[in-house]
Design an enzyme around this catalytic site. Sequence first.
Site, PDB file in Angstrom:
ATOM      1  N   ARG A 131      -2.329  22.526 -13.487  1.00 20.82           N
ATOM      2  CA  ARG A 131      -1.361  21.408 -14.030  1.00 20.82           C
ATOM      3  C   ARG A 131      -1.790  20.806 -15.508  1.00 20.82           C
ATOM      4  NH1 ARG A 131       1.273  16.383 -10.551  1.00 20.82           N
ATOM      5  NH2 ARG A 131       2.524  15.578 -12.028  1.00 20.82           N
TER       6      ARG A 131
ATOM      7  N   ASN B   6       0.075  19.724 -20.102  1.00 22.26           N
ATOM      8  CA  ASN B   6      -0.291  18.932 -21.130  1.00 22.26           C
ATOM      9  C   ASN B   6      -0.283  19.411 -22.825  1.00 22.26           C
ATOM     10  OD1 ASN B   6      -0.662  16.690 -19.449  1.00 22.26           O
ATOM     11  ND2 ASN B   6      -2.603  17.203 -18.954  1.00 22.26           N
TER      12      ASN B   6
ATOM     13  N   GLU C 281       9.863  18.794 -24.083  1.00 19.12           N
ATOM     14  CA  GLU C 281       9.270  19.370 -22.564  1.00 19.12           C
ATOM     15  C   GLU C 281       9.793  20.598 -22.139  1.00 19.12           C
ATOM     16  OE1 GLU C 281       6.657  17.556 -21.750  1.00 19.12           O
ATOM     17  OE2 GLU C 281       6.846  15.367 -22.368  1.00 19.12           O
TER      18      GLU C 281
ATOM     19  N   GLU D 138      -4.057  17.831 -10.925  1.00 21.16           N
ATOM     20  CA  GLU D 138      -4.565  18.172 -12.123  1.00 21.16           C
ATOM     21  C   GLU D 138      -6.025  18.589 -12.153  1.00 21.16           C
ATOM     22  OE1 GLU D 138      -2.369  16.118 -15.316  1.00 21.16           O
ATOM     23  OE2 GLU D 138      -4.324  16.527 -16.736  1.00 21.16           O
TER      24      GLU D 138
ATOM     25  N   HIS E  82       8.180   9.318 -27.041  1.00 18.77           N
ATOM     26  CA  HIS E  82       7.312  10.391 -26.606  1.00 18.77           C
ATOM     27  C   HIS E  82       7.499  11.839 -26.564  1.00 18.77           C
ATOM     28  CE1 HIS E  82       4.766  11.945 -23.252  1.00 18.77           C
ATOM     29  NE2 HIS E  82       5.362  12.740 -22.744  1.00 18.77           N
TER      30      HIS E  82
ATOM     31  N   ARG F 172       0.724  -1.276  -0.074  1.00 20.15           N
ATOM     32  CA  ARG F 172       0.009   0.102   0.038  1.00 20.15           C
ATOM     33  C   ARG F 172       0.718   1.296  -0.002  1.00 20.15           C
ATOM     34  NH1 ARG F 172      -2.911  -3.455   3.501  1.00 20.15           N
ATOM     35  NH2 ARG F 172      -4.621  -4.213   2.764  1.00 20.15           N
TER      36      ARG F 172
ATOM     37  N   HIS G 109      -0.251  12.231 -27.923  1.00 19.89           N
ATOM     38  CA  HIS G 109      -0.512  10.932 -27.621  1.00 19.89           C
ATOM     39  C   HIS G 109      -1.319  10.213 -28.725  1.00 19.89           C
ATOM     40  CE1 HIS G 109      -0.439  11.537 -22.870  1.00 19.89           C
ATOM     41  NE2 HIS G 109       0.897  11.551 -23.495  1.00 19.89           N
TER      42      HIS G 109
ATOM     43  N   HIS H  76       0.445  17.539 -25.863  1.00 24.25           N
ATOM     44  CA  HIS H  76       0.218  16.107 -25.544  1.00 24.25           C
ATOM     45  C   HIS H  76      -0.759  15.350 -26.031  1.00 24.25           C
ATOM     46  CE1 HIS H  76       3.665  17.176 -22.863  1.00 24.25           C
ATOM     47  NE2 HIS H  76       3.524  16.038 -22.384  1.00 24.25           N
TER      48      HIS H  76
ATOM     49  N   LYS I  66       7.995  23.395 -12.766  1.00 27.48           N
ATOM     50  CA  LYS I  66       6.923  22.225 -12.464  1.00 27.48           C
ATOM     51  C   LYS I  66       6.728  22.106 -11.185  1.00 27.48           C
ATOM     52  CE  LYS I  66       5.540  17.649 -13.574  1.00 27.48           C
ATOM     53  NZ  LYS I  66       5.635  16.544 -14.441  1.00 27.48           N
TER      54      LYS I  66
ATOM     55  N   LYS J  96       3.113  11.683 -10.854  1.00 23.79           N
ATOM     56  CA  LYS J  96       2.395  11.176 -11.658  1.00 23.79           C
ATOM     57  C   LYS J  96       3.275   9.778 -12.078  1.00 23.79           C
ATOM     58  CE  LYS J  96      -0.370  14.067 -14.298  1.00 23.79           C
ATOM     59  NZ  LYS J  96      -0.620  15.032 -15.802  1.00 23.79           N
TER      60      LYS J  96
HETATM   61  P1  NAD Z   1      12.730   5.941 -21.556  1.00 23.81           P
HETATM   62  O1  NAD Z   1      12.502   6.097 -20.110  1.00 23.81           O
HETATM   63  O2  NAD Z   1      12.332   5.018 -22.676  1.00 23.81           O
HETATM   64  O3  NAD Z   1      14.414   6.508 -21.872  1.00 23.81           O
HETATM   65  C1  NAD Z   1      14.703   6.645 -23.344  1.00 23.81           C
HETATM   66  C2  NAD Z   1      15.955   5.940 -23.715  1.00 23.81           C
HETATM   67  O4  NAD Z   1      17.083   6.384 -23.123  1.00 23.81           O
HETATM   68  C3  NAD Z   1      15.566   4.194 -23.233  1.00 23.81           C
HETATM   69  O5  NAD Z   1      16.224   3.440 -24.115  1.00 23.81           O
HETATM   70  C4  NAD Z   1      16.473   4.494 -21.961  1.00 23.81           C
HETATM   71  O6  NAD Z   1      17.064   3.108 -21.588  1.00 23.81           O
HETATM   72  C5  NAD Z   1      17.522   5.416 -22.308  1.00 23.81           C
HETATM   73  N1  NAD Z   1      18.540   6.031 -21.286  1.00 23.81           N
HETATM   74  C6  NAD Z   1      17.945   6.421 -20.218  1.00 23.81           C
HETATM   75  N2  NAD Z   1      18.968   7.313 -19.580  1.00 23.81           N
HETATM   76  C7  NAD Z   1      20.128   6.933 -20.322  1.00 23.81           C
HETATM   77  C8  NAD Z   1      21.353   7.508 -20.145  1.00 23.81           C
HETATM   78  N3  NAD Z   1      21.644   8.185 -19.319  1.00 23.81           N
HETATM   79  N4  NAD Z   1      22.241   7.097 -21.077  1.00 23.81           N
HETATM   80  C9  NAD Z   1      21.908   6.313 -22.106  1.00 23.81           C
HETATM   81  N5  NAD Z   1      20.591   5.787 -22.505  1.00 23.81           N
HETATM   82  C10 NAD Z   1      19.678   6.167 -21.404  1.00 23.81           C
HETATM   83  O7  NAD Z   1      12.111   7.718 -22.262  1.00 23.81           O
HETATM   84  P2  NAD Z   1      12.009   9.004 -21.738  1.00 23.81           P
HETATM   85  O8  NAD Z   1      11.962   9.908 -22.743  1.00 23.81           O
HETATM   86  O9  NAD Z   1      12.999   9.430 -20.490  1.00 23.81           O
HETATM   87  O10 NAD Z   1      10.555   8.898 -20.726  1.00 23.81           O
HETATM   88  C11 NAD Z   1       9.275   8.742 -21.581  1.00 23.81           C
HETATM   89  C12 NAD Z   1       8.221   8.198 -20.581  1.00 23.81           C
HETATM   90  O11 NAD Z   1       8.091   9.367 -19.659  1.00 23.81           O
HETATM   91  C13 NAD Z   1       6.943   8.102 -21.270  1.00 23.81           C
HETATM   92  O12 NAD Z   1       6.541   6.756 -20.977  1.00 23.81           O
HETATM   93  C14 NAD Z   1       5.825   9.042 -20.748  1.00 23.81           C
HETATM   94  O13 NAD Z   1       4.655   8.707 -20.515  1.00 23.81           O
HETATM   95  C15 NAD Z   1       6.589   9.459 -19.462  1.00 23.81           C
HETATM   96  N6  NAD Z   1       6.424  10.478 -19.066  1.00 23.81           N
HETATM   97  C16 NAD Z   1       5.976  10.835 -17.679  1.00 23.81           C
HETATM   98  C17 NAD Z   1       5.766  12.047 -17.023  1.00 23.81           C
HETATM   99  C18 NAD Z   1       5.006  12.231 -15.670  1.00 23.81           C
HETATM  100  O14 NAD Z   1       4.824  13.026 -15.362  1.00 23.81           O
HETATM  101  N7  NAD Z   1       5.212  10.975 -14.940  1.00 23.81           N
HETATM  102  C19 NAD Z   1       5.735  13.178 -17.822  1.00 23.81           C
HETATM  103  C20 NAD Z   1       6.483  13.034 -19.052  1.00 23.81           C
HETATM  104  C21 NAD Z   1       6.513  11.934 -19.636  1.00 23.81           C
HETATM  105  N1  GLY Z   2       3.760  15.758 -17.628  1.00 19.63           N
HETATM  106  C1  GLY Z   2       2.564  16.427 -17.240  1.00 19.63           C
HETATM  107  C2  GLY Z   2       2.515  16.423 -15.706  1.00 19.63           C
HETATM  108  O1  GLY Z   2       3.198  15.800 -15.002  1.00 19.63           O
HETATM  109  O2  GLY Z   2       1.508  16.797 -15.163  1.00 19.63           O
END
Ligand code: NAD
Ligand code: GLY
Length: 388
Positions: A263, A267, A207, A259, A287, A143, A274, A270, A249, A165
């Site tokens: 917040r 997006n 971003e 949100e 992404h 939990r 998406h 997005h 942020k 998130k």
């Molecule tokens: P990712 O986590 O897939 O990383 C991109 C690639 O880079 C992967 O192959 C990873 O293994 C590699 N990588 C990571 N760090 C590295 C480093 N230092 N050196 C070499 N390679 C490295 O993608 P991302 O762009 O980091 O994140 C995208 C995800 O984030 C999506 O799923 C999206 O939905 C999510 N997201 C979440 C929020 C939130 O608020 N939680 C906001 C924006 C995006």
């Molecule tokens: N990336 C959008 C949020 O964190 O709200």
Amino acid sequence: MDLRSAGSSELPQSGAGNAGVRQLQVSLGDRSYPIRIGTNLLGDEALWSTLLPSVASRKIALVTNDRVGPLYAKTLEQALSNLGCQISTIVLPDGEQHKTLEGFGKVIDGLMQARMERKSTLIALGGGVVGDMAGFAASCYQRGMPFIQVPTTLLAQVDSSVGGKTAVNHPLGKNMVGAFYQPQAVVIDLNTLSTLADQELSAGMAEVIKYGCIMDEAFFQWLETHVDGLMSRDPELLAQAVYRCCELKAKVVAMDERESGARALLNFGHTFGHAIGSAMGYGQWLHGEAVGCGMRIASELSCQLGLIDISTKRRIERLIAAAGLPTQAPNWPAKAYLSAMAHDKKAESGEIRYVLLQAMGQAFVRPVDDQAVSQALEASQGPIELQD
Ligand code: NAD
Ligand code: GLY
């Protein structure tokens, strides 16, 4: 939903250096937490000892993937083990296609097998995929167990690691299964950006540009001036950009954690992004690439609705292109986009609400009729104008 006051502080001055650790706070009452930004933080025992004060918290599950683990897990494990931590490392397969309930199950299996306790700490070391999935597992395990975000992509450092998130994807929609669950801390080691692929750096820039568009005109201008330096990974410029994005942020999250208002402006781009991601299949476009192109469509829509002028729209298009992001939307009929967007969780009571700009640095949300959206989509399938 006016974010201008949230965007009022100065950029860190050039020359502030990244030698020292920059510090920020996400202010959420008793769930407030620090963000630490600097170099060589993975191996910084003094930092980790302050973040893991109790014996119970030093039982650690380190969650990473098979790309990031071989690069960075050892440095972190060494520092933690020097502090007397007991560490179990869980290595996930790399990629957005693994951000699923099955991937989530693997994290839970690893936590169970390592007999993690409720007061143990999960550390998520990786990009947004690892952070979102491990964070969601932390929110559910017994939990809720404490977790720390250690983001290693630009995208994760400026956005996904801050704000709580967490989620995994469902075949019918992105991030559809998840929870709001804040970390105990965010540790951003800027050195990790040195091994990032150029395409991933560009994805993170989407971003970064977003913050300028929706809430900070001065930051947008700063990005226009420094985009080439950022793309060539000037460490001081990257440090300043990461700091500013986290600061913005943190302010938005403190205003509207769940949100219900401001917040949603984060997006920007997005909803279209998406739709591109889900219609293409996760992993075809990154992404951040889909968001970059989505911001072009949202700017086009804002311009066609008479909210921003053509020169503002073109500034955004050029900055997106200068960051190495795709600007031309995939050549599908508008109705394919509209149908994909209807599934997106930003749709409310069947109505899609779009984040639009009313000036550079000022955004708001409202529904738009399908005909106007279709026109903006069609215009965004062509090349951008590089000259005024
Ligand atoms: P990712 O986590 O897939 O990383 C991109 C690639 O880079 C992967 O192959 C990873 O293994 C590699 N990588 C990571 N760090 C590295 C480093 N230092 N050196 C070499 N390679 C490295 O993608 P991302 O762009 O980091 O994140 C995208 C995800 O984030 C999506 O799923 C999206 O939905 C999510 N997201 C979440 C929020 C939130 O608020 N939680 C906001 C924006 C995006
Ligand atoms: N990336 C959008 C949020 O964190 O709200």
